[in-house]
Design a protein around this motif. Structure first.
Motif, PDB file in Angstrom:
ATOM      1  N   GLU A  90       0.834  -1.199   0.000  1.00 27.83           N
ATOM      2  CA  GLU A  90       0.000   0.000   0.000  1.00 27.83           C
ATOM      3  C   GLU A  90       0.869   1.249   0.000  1.00 27.83           C
ATOM      4  N   GLY A  91       0.420   2.240  -0.744  1.00 27.17           N
ATOM      5  CA  GLY A  91       1.169   3.491  -0.805  1.00 27.17           C
ATOM      6  C   GLY A  91       2.449   3.326  -1.606  1.00 27.17           C
ATOM      7  N   GLY A  92       3.279   4.315  -1.534  1.00 30.89           N
ATOM      8  CA  GLY A  92       4.503   4.277  -2.324  1.00 30.89           C
ATOM      9  C   GLY A  92       5.754   4.070  -1.505  1.00 30.89           C
ATOM     10  N   ASP A  93       5.625   3.810  -0.213  1.00 27.17           N
ATOM     11  CA  ASP A  93       6.797   3.700   0.652  1.00 27.17           C
ATOM     12  C   ASP A  93       7.343   2.279   0.623  1.00 27.17           C
ATOM     13  N   THR A  94       8.444   2.085  -0.068  1.00 24.47           N
ATOM     14  CA  THR A  94       9.087   0.765  -0.136  1.00 24.47           C
ATOM     15  C   THR A  94      10.507   0.807   0.428  1.00 24.47           C
ATOM     16  N   GLU A  95      10.817   1.880   1.147  1.00 21.03           N
ATOM     17  CA  GLU A  95      12.188   2.061   1.621  1.00 21.03           C
ATOM     18  C   GLU A  95      12.658   0.905   2.494  1.00 21.03           C
ATOM     19  N   GLU A  96      11.736   0.368   3.334  1.00 19.93           N
ATOM     20  CA  GLU A  96      12.154  -0.697   4.259  1.00 19.93           C
ATOM     21  C   GLU A  96      12.492  -1.998   3.550  1.00 19.93           C
ATOM     22  N   LEU A  97      12.138  -2.114   2.268  1.00 22.44           N
ATOM     23  CA  LEU A  97      12.423  -3.340   1.524  1.00 22.44           C
ATOM     24  C   LEU A  97      13.875  -3.410   1.047  1.00 22.44           C
ATOM     25  N   GLY A  98      14.572  -2.310   1.108  1.00 24.95           N
ATOM     26  CA  GLY A  98      15.977  -2.301   0.711  1.00 24.95           C
ATOM     27  C   GLY A  98      16.184  -2.427  -0.789  1.00 24.95           C
ATOM     28  N   LEU A  99      15.182  -2.027  -1.576  1.00 24.70           N
ATOM     29  CA  LEU A  99      15.318  -2.145  -3.029  1.00 24.70           C
ATOM     30  C   LEU A  99      16.412  -1.210  -3.533  1.00 24.70           C
ATOM     31  N   GLY A 100      17.178  -1.713  -4.490  1.00 22.85           N
ATOM     32  CA  GLY A 100      18.269  -0.928  -5.051  1.00 22.85           C
ATOM     33  C   GLY A 100      19.540  -0.975  -4.233  1.00 22.85           C
ATOM     34  N   GLU A 101      19.517  -1.668  -3.092  1.00 22.34           N
ATOM     35  CA  GLU A 101      20.714  -1.781  -2.260  1.00 22.34           C
ATOM     36  C   GLU A 101      21.479  -3.054  -2.639  1.00 22.34           C
ATOM     37  N   GLY A 102      22.785  -3.013  -2.545  1.00 16.00           N
ATOM     38  CA  GLY A 102      23.593  -4.178  -2.884  1.00 16.00           C
ATOM     39  C   GLY A 102      23.739  -4.320  -4.392  1.00 16.00           C
ATOM     40  N   ASP A 103      24.256  -5.475  -4.801  1.00 16.97           N
ATOM     41  CA  ASP A 103      24.542  -5.653  -6.228  1.00 16.97           C
ATOM     42  C   ASP A 103      23.634  -6.669  -6.894  1.00 16.97           C
ATOM     43  N   ALA A 104      22.542  -7.051  -6.251  1.00 11.67           N
ATOM     44  CA  ALA A 104      21.619  -7.994  -6.876  1.00 11.67           C
ATOM     45  C   ALA A 104      20.901  -7.330  -8.048  1.00 11.67           C
ATOM     46  N   ALA A 105      20.665  -8.116  -9.099  1.00 13.58           N
ATOM     47  CA  ALA A 105      19.757  -7.661 -10.148  1.00 13.58           C
ATOM     48  C   ALA A 105      18.339  -7.797  -9.622  1.00 13.58           C
ATOM     49  N   GLU A 106      17.466  -6.866  -9.982  1.00 14.66           N
ATOM     50  CA  GLU A 106      16.092  -6.887  -9.469  1.00 14.66           C
ATOM     51  C   GLU A 106      15.093  -6.989 -10.616  1.00 14.66           C
TER      52      GLU A 106
END
Length: 477
Positions: A90-106
Motif C-alpha cells: 500500500e502506498g509508495g513507501d518501499t524504503e524498508e524493503l531495501g530495493l536498489g541496495e547491494g549488487d543484486a539484479a532486481e
C-alpha cells in the motif's frame, strides 16, 4: 545519442515468452533494476519465472510467487537476483524493503517508481499474443539485442528448442551459455569487430573481435591430438559459435589443485610443443599468430606502475624489462596459448592420456618461448601450486622434451614468470579499480610471491629485483 532506447518485441505464445526469458537472463548483470509492467494476467510472473529458471539452468527450478512475501531472493544465481512483487504494497513507501541496495539484479513487478529498465507487457491480438515494450539505456538494449541474435543463431543451427543457461565468465570479453537439448553444447558470444586504434587489445596483440583466431588455434590443437572443442555451428559475421561442451570439471577445484591433473596438463603441452604446427595456421583467411617480443612486453609490464602503483612509468624500469626480454633465448619458440592455466583447462574423466585435458580460451595464442606456457601452469595465478608440485611439473616437462637446453629453458622460465606476474598484478588491480571486480584482489598475494621468487631465482633479473625492492612491496612477499 539518446540516453534511452525503446524496442517493441512481439511474442506470439507462452513458449515464446519463456524463450524471451532466456534472452532476458543472458542480458541481466549485477545491479540491474528491471520493472515488469502490465495488467493482471499479462505475463509478468511468467517472464520472471522463465528468466530465473534460465539462470538456474533448470526448467523445474522452484520460483515461488513473491505476491505475499513481496521479496524473494536468489543468492545462488549468477548474477544474484531479487524478485519483487509490489502489488499488495500500500502506498509508495518501499524504503524498508531495501530495493536498489547491494549488487543484486532486481525483477520488480508492479514497480512504484521509474526504473532504469522497463518491460511493459501489453495484450496482443489473440489470447497468448503479447507486445513487450522495452525502455532501457542504449547499452542495456544492445545487450538484449545481442541475446535475441543468439536465439536466432541457435534456431538456424537446429537448436531453437534447446534451453540456454548463462555461464559465469572470468575476465573474458566473450559471453558463454550452456545450451541443453538432446545433448549439451556451449554458445560462445564473441562479437566481430576491429579494436580501436591505440586500444589495449590492439597494442597487446589480443584476438578480441577475431573468431578466426579461435577456430584456427583450435584446429591446430586437434591436429596435434589434443582436445579442443569441436565447432558445431558458426556465424562468422555476427560472432557466434556453438561448441562441444566439456562440462564443468577442471584441473583444480574450489579447495585446491588436483596434482595428478596438472601432471597430465603439462604432458599435454609438452606433446604440443614437440610437434609445433606449421605457420600460418590454416583458416579463412590463414591466421598468423602474433609474436611475443620486447614491444609487446613493454605494453604489458607498463600495467604494473599504471594500475598497481598508480605511478608514472619509470624509464629505467621500462629499459630494464626491455633489455631482459630482448636477451631471451628464442631457439625453442612455440605456439603459446598465453593463458594456459586452471580456468581454461577442463578435466575429461572419460578419456585417456592427454585427451583428458580439454583446452579452452586459446584465441590469444602467440609465438613465444615454450617456457611461457609451462610457467603459466606451474605458477598458476588463480590458485596455489605447492613448490613440490611445481618442481614435479618442470621435471615432467623436461623429461618429455629430452633435447631441450635445460639452462636456457630455466632462464626463460623465470624471466617469463616474472614478466607474466608483473602484468597480472596490473591486470588484477585494473579489474578491481576500473571494472568493479574485487574478487581478483584475493589473488594478488600469490602473484606477488611468484614475482619475487622469479626475481630472486634468475641472475639476469637482479637489476629489476632491486627496482621492485625500492619502488614496491613485491620483494617483501
Amino acid at each position: 545519442m539518446s540516453d534511452v532506447a525503446t524496442v517493441d518485441i512481439e511474442v506470439d505464445s507462452e513458449a515464446e515468452m519463456v524463450a524471451f526469458g532466456a534472452d532476458l537472463a543472458g542480458t541481466l548483470r549485477k545491479g540491474d533494476r528491471v520493472g515488469l509492467v502490465g495488467d493482471l494476467g499479462a505475463g509478468k510472473s511468467t517472464l520472471a519465472r522463465a528468466t530465473l529458471r534460465s539462470l538456474a539452468g533448470d526448467p523445474a527450478f522452484e520460483v515461488p510467487s513473491p505476491t505475499f512475501t513481496i521479496v524473494q531472493d536468489y543468492p545462488e544465481l549468477t548474477p544474484r537476483v531479487r524478485h519483487v512483487d509490489l502489488y499488495r504494497v500500500e502506498g509508495g513507501d518501499t524504503e524498508e524493503l531495501g530495493l536498489g541496495e547491494g549488487d543484486a539484479a532486481e525483477l520488480i513487478e508492479w514497480p512504484r517508481e521509474a526504473l532504469p529498465v522497463t518491460l511493459a507487457i501489453a495484450f496482443g491480438p489473440h489470447e497468448e499474443a503479447r507486445t513487450i515494450t522495452v525502455t532501457a539505456p542504449p547499452a542495456w538494449a544492445e545487450r538484449l539485442r545481442r541475446q535475441r541474435e543468439a536465439s536466432a543463431f541457435l534456431a538456424r543451427a537446429g537448436w531453437g528448442e534447446a534451453r540456454r543457461q548463462p555461464l559465469k565468465t572470468d575476465a573474458s570479453t566473450r559471453g558463454y551459455a550452456r545450451v541443453v537439448g538432446g545433448t549439451n553444447a556451449v554458445l560462445m558470444d564473441a562479437p566481430v569487430f576491429t579494436p580501436m586504434p591505440g586500444s589495449y587489445p590492439l597494442r597487446a596483440r589480443l584476438a578480441d573481435g577475431n573468431l578466426n583466431a579461435f577456430i584456427a588455434v583450435g584446429e591446430a590443437l586437434r591436429a596435434a591430438g589434443l582436445a579442443a572443442p569441436a565447432v558445431i555451428a558458426a556465424d562468422m559475421k555476427k560472432g557466434f559459435l556453438l561448441l562441444e561442451d566439456y562440462g564443468d570439471d577442471k584441473i583444480a577445484g574450489a579447495t585446491g589443485i588436483y596434482p595428478e591433473r596438472y601432471a597430465v596438463a603439462v604432458e599435454a603441452i609438452a606433446a604440443f610443443h614437440n610437434a609445433p604446427p606449421a605457420l600460418p595456421l590454416p583458416g579463412d583467411p590463414p591466421y598468423q599468430p602474433p609474436m611475443f617480443d620486447a614491444d609487446l612486453s613493454d605494453i604489458e609490464v607498463a600495467l604494473f606502475p599504471e594500475w598497481y602503483l598508480r605511478a608514472p612509468l619509470d624509464p629505467d624500469y621500462a629499459a630494464m624489462w626491455r633489455a631482459v626480454i630482448s636477451a631471451l633465448p628464442r631457439e625453442d619458440d612455440r605456439l603459446s596459448l598465453r593463458d594456459f592455466h586452471s580456468p581454461n583447462l577442463m578435466w575429461r574423466a572419460g578419456e585417456e592420456g592427454i585427451s583428458r585435458i580439454g583446452f579452452l580460451d586459446y584465441q590469444d595464442a602467440m609465438i613465444a618461448p615454450s617456457a611461457y606456457d609451462v610457467v603459466s601452469l606451474a605458477q598458476d595465478a588463480r590458485i596455489d601450486v605447492p613448490d613440490d608440485v611445481e618442481a614435479d611439473l618442470l621435471a615432467r616437462y623436461l623429461a618429455a622434451r629430452p633435447g631441450l637446453d635445460r639452462t636456457a629453458f630455466m632462464r626463460a622460465y623465470h624471466v617469463l614468470g616474472a614478466q607474466r606476474a608483473t602484468r597480472v598484478l596490473g591486470v588484477f588491480r585494473r579489474l578491481n579499480d576500473r571494472d568493479g571486480k574485487p574478487q581478483y584482489l584475493a589473488h594478488i598475494p600469490r602473484v606477488r610471491r611468484a614475482l619475487a621468487k622469479n626475481l630472486r631465482a634468475e641472475p639476469s633479473l637482479a637489476p629489476l629485483a632491486g627496482w621492485f625492492a625500492t619502488h614496491s612491496d613485491v620483494m617483501s612477499a
